[in-house]
Design an enzyme around this catalytic site. Sequence first.
Site, short mmCIF file in Angstrom:
data_model
loop_
_atom_site.label_atom_id
_atom_site.label_comp_id
_atom_site.label_asym_id
_atom_site.label_seq_id
_atom_site.Cartn_x
_atom_site.Cartn_y
_atom_site.Cartn_z
N ASP A 277 0.75 -0.79 0.17
CA ASP A 277 -0.17 -0.31 -0.02
C ASP A 277 0.72 1.23 0.17
O ASP A 277 2.30 1.12 -0.48
CB ASP A 277 -0.85 -0.37 1.40
CG ASP A 277 -0.44 -0.01 2.73
OD1 ASP A 277 0.59 -0.59 2.65
OD2 ASP A 277 -0.80 1.05 3.51
N ASP A 279 2.20 3.31 1.91
CA ASP A 279 2.67 4.12 3.18
C ASP A 279 4.15 2.32 3.14
O ASP A 279 4.70 2.02 3.84
CB ASP A 279 3.11 4.37 4.28
CG ASP A 279 1.92 3.45 5.23
OD1 ASP A 279 1.75 2.37 5.36
OD2 ASP A 279 2.33 3.29 6.51
N ASP A 281 3.35 -0.80 4.75
CA ASP A 281 2.76 -1.85 6.14
C ASP A 281 2.00 -3.06 5.41
O ASP A 281 1.93 -3.10 6.45
CB ASP A 281 2.35 -0.76 7.12
CG ASP A 281 1.35 0.07 7.33
OD1 ASP A 281 0.76 0.06 6.05
OD2 ASP A 281 0.97 0.10 7.56
N ARG A 282 1.55 -2.78 4.62
CA ARG A 282 -0.06 -3.26 4.71
C ARG A 282 0.78 -4.59 2.60
O ARG A 282 1.58 -4.20 2.06
CB ARG A 282 -1.48 -2.92 4.13
CG ARG A 282 -1.66 -2.46 5.31
CD ARG A 282 -3.47 -1.45 4.56
NE ARG A 282 -3.66 -1.37 5.36
CZ ARG A 282 -4.91 -0.72 6.25
NH1 ARG A 282 -5.99 -1.28 5.76
NH2 ARG A 282 -4.96 0.15 8.01
#
Length: 543
Positions: A277, A279, A281-282
């Site tokens: 995603d 940033d 983190d997903r």
Amino acid sequence: MIKTIATKPYGDQKPGTSGLRKKVPVFQQENYAQNFIQSIFDSLEDFAGKTLVIGGDGRYFNREVIQIAIKMAAANGFGKVMVGKGGILSTPAASNLIRKYKAFGGIILSASHNPGGPTEDFGIKYNIGNGGPAPEKITDAIYARSRVIDSYKIVDAPEIDLDRVTTLTLDGMTVEIIDPVADYAELMEELFDFPAIRNLFSLGFHMVFDAMSAVTGPYAKEIIERRLGASEGTVRNFTPLPDFGGHHPDPNLVHAKELYDEMMSGGDAPDFGAASDGDGDRNLIIGRGIFVTPSDSLAVLAANAQLAPGYSKGIAGIARSMPTSMAADKVAEKRGIGIYETPTGWKFFGNLLDAGKVTICGEESAGTGSDHVREKDGLWAVLLWLNILAVRGESVEDIVTQHWATYGRNYYSRHDYEGVDSDAANGLMATLRDKLPSLSGTKIGDLTVETADDFAYHDPVDQSVSKNQGIRVLFEGGSRVVFRLSGTGTSGATLRVYIERYEPDANRHNLETQAALADLIAAAETLADIRARTGRDAPTVIT
């Protein structure tokens, strides 16, 4: 020269589960970003002369706020700031830098998976010295300070050149512009069997990674293509763009539909598909012909983590957010390790990780991570999947179906109603709360309510209590429906409804998910009167 600038407070700077998120024009108001950053510094103690990490996901307004944050850090007495080249730092990479270099904390500029652009979303989040998001006692203090702030401090100086790796001085403070990828890539090489994964690619394994024109592009390009030897073009949309190319950088089946369709195209589809995603983190995990839900992915990773060198001794325990399916619980139960259920928000995992109670954590909203940092980490999850695939020599579908046969299958879905009128959403939740004491024993169709509550978390490490974290309705037989309002949006309210059924019979593991959950979906509508209260005939997004 340090200047003290008079300002007036804004009343809307209360951080959510992942910092302060608003539309860009809100942050562009006079002194808006400065007020919040000063409120962060005013809520901290004993940071004089210490190091602050600063970086973001490259979205619109990222560079401008980084310049402000650097100059304000110098004016407030930090001894050093470390900044990603170009202002770029994925959220997990920032967490790693804080931990590796023993920084006092970090400011991460991101609105995660939300859209970017001149009229879209922006965010500021503070991470503490363990590398994780600030706990509620700090975010509450920041909010309290923001309501009365009357001035901020900033160095009057020219802008810093963010596009060159270098070290310079700003009013006595060291500014180090660093390669944003190097330290993170080094950590991944320590955790995973890169030679085994390189061998997998050399045998013709075909993978696609969609960086969604977001922050993981440079990280995935360096690690997957250059260090692991995947063919050029494996990593797509790898240049971070301020508006994410006009797309929504959320790795789900709606916004990554092109990848999903490619992975479902039959025998010529890639062996493995993944995305991350805004940033970093997903994660999204898709095998040829099979989408792996984030809840199932967490369970599979936890069950197979020992195949990677960094986890060869096994894992101490697993933590999941309350709305995440209970698939991981089955792994913990069979392995004889701890399982912890926390509120939504990665900050709640920090104490458990720091205390050594858990090794792997996950949330149903596509976040998975481990004790290597104190944030969820999209690329880490992809690399652990690659490590497992390399060692086991089986397809994603084979690994998942064998997992279900061993542990049972948790049919699971999340229905999102986005941009709902806030008063209507709050009214729906309030009415549900009022019903809770009388629900036990109630029949809804063929389902019988066993228990119902408003989830409260009692932290086993610091004994803190977090109440009103989501309404749970549990039915006889192990099924459940969960209702909560999301804290990650910037306009209106997002009602999330989570539906889950446990199925131990392997002969019933091939049902279509929404069909398998149909009676529970109907029960959720009966319980909450969703259509009448929200005016919506159907969810905005189903995952």
